[in-house]
Design a protein around this motif. Sequence first.
Motif, PDB file in Angstrom:
ATOM      1  N   HIS A  13     -46.716 -77.479 -37.678  1.00  0.00           N
ATOM      2  CA  HIS A  13     -47.152 -76.241 -37.067  1.00  0.00           C
ATOM      3  C   HIS A  13     -47.709 -74.757 -37.788  1.00  0.00           C
ATOM      4  N   ALA A  15     -50.076 -72.591 -39.226  1.00  0.00           N
ATOM      5  CA  ALA A  15     -51.427 -72.273 -38.703  1.00  0.00           C
ATOM      6  C   ALA A  15     -52.485 -72.169 -39.715  1.00  0.00           C
ATOM      7  N   ALA A  18     -54.176 -68.639 -40.700  1.00  0.00           N
ATOM      8  CA  ALA A  18     -53.169 -67.522 -40.588  1.00  0.00           C
ATOM      9  C   ALA A  18     -53.329 -67.201 -42.050  1.00  0.00           C
ATOM     10  N   GLU A 225     -51.723 -69.183 -33.309  1.00  0.00           N
ATOM     11  CA  GLU A 225     -52.476 -69.216 -34.530  1.00  0.00           C
ATOM     12  C   GLU A 225     -54.106 -68.365 -34.055  1.00  0.00           C
ATOM     13  N   TRP A 227     -57.534 -67.696 -34.279  1.00  0.00           N
ATOM     14  CA  TRP A 227     -58.672 -68.823 -34.193  1.00  0.00           C
ATOM     15  C   TRP A 227     -59.945 -68.118 -34.211  1.00  0.00           C
ATOM     16  N   ILE A 273     -54.439 -76.073 -33.256  1.00  0.00           N
ATOM     17  CA  ILE A 273     -52.918 -75.913 -32.579  1.00  0.00           C
ATOM     18  C   ILE A 273     -52.769 -76.817 -31.414  1.00  0.00           C
TER      19      ILE A 273
END
Length: 289
Positions: A13, A15, A18, A225, A227, A273
Amino acid sequence: MTKRTVSPDSPAHRAVFAVTSLVPQFPAPADIPATGVRWVLVADQGVAIHDGENPQVYTQACPPQPGLVEYLGQIGTAPCYAAEQTKDIPLPEGWVVAGVRELYGRIPDEDVAVASFAVRMIGAAKTSRFCGRCGHETVPVLAERAKQCPSCGLVTYPRISPAIIVLIARGEEILLARSPRLPAGMHSLIAGFVEPGETLEHAVRREVGEEVGITVKNIRYFASEPWPFPDSLMIAFVADYATGEIAIDNNEIVAACWFGRDNLPELPKKLSISRALIDQWVEHKIPLA
C-alpha cells in the motif's frame, strides 16, 4: 459507514508519489543559497535525469536562465528546488527528459516522489502567476506553500483535487470496468472526483450508481495516494455489492464485469493505488462482508 478498515501500512500500500524524504521547512529561504542545493529540472510534464547505469534526478549546479523556480523543501540539510527547463536552454551533457511514470523502477521511489512533486509545483506556479480575483501578478508567500496578490491580498494555494476510487466485492468476485481512456484490454476500478458539498462516502455511492448502475454497502477506508497527473488526491475505499444489475453509462465506462481471481483481465501498473487494492484482494488481505 462501518468501522472496519484495511491497514495502509503494508508495503503493497506504499504510495509511490507520497513525498516522505522531503521536509517542507518554512519560512522558505528568501534567497537561493549559492552552494549545497539540490535542483530538479522540470521540462513540460517530465524531469531531466542523468541517464546511465545509475540514473540521477538531482543536479547540484544552478540551471542557466531557468524559467519558474519553486522551493520544494529540505532533503537532509540541503534545500531542494524545482526549476523550469526552458526550451531554448540545452540540458546539461548526459541528461535527458523522462516522464514521471517512466522513472518508476529506474530510480528510488523517494526520488520518483520528489520528481513528481517538482513537476506538480512548477505546474501550480504556472496557474497561479496572476491573481484570480483582480489579475495582478502574485508573489511567493515565504511562510507557507502559497502565492499572494500584493494588490488585493488574495492567497492562492496549490490545487488539490480529491477523488475516490473503490473496489466493489461480491462474494469471491470484484467489479472491474473499462474507461475509454485506458489502454486496450485494460480494466480498473470505479473512480471519480468528489463534488462540492459531498462526503467521500456519498461520492463513492454516486460514482458507482452513475457509472455502473448498482448500489453498494459497508464502505470502508483503504488508503490514499497523491496522484500528480496533474493534482489529484486519490482516496481509496472497499465496498460490498448491495443491489442492482450492471448498467454502464457508455461515457466514463464502456465495459464492466464481475471477475474472479482466476480470470482477471489486464490491470493497471503496480505504482497505482488501484492496483494495490486489487492485489490485496487477490491475496485475500481485504476482509469481505
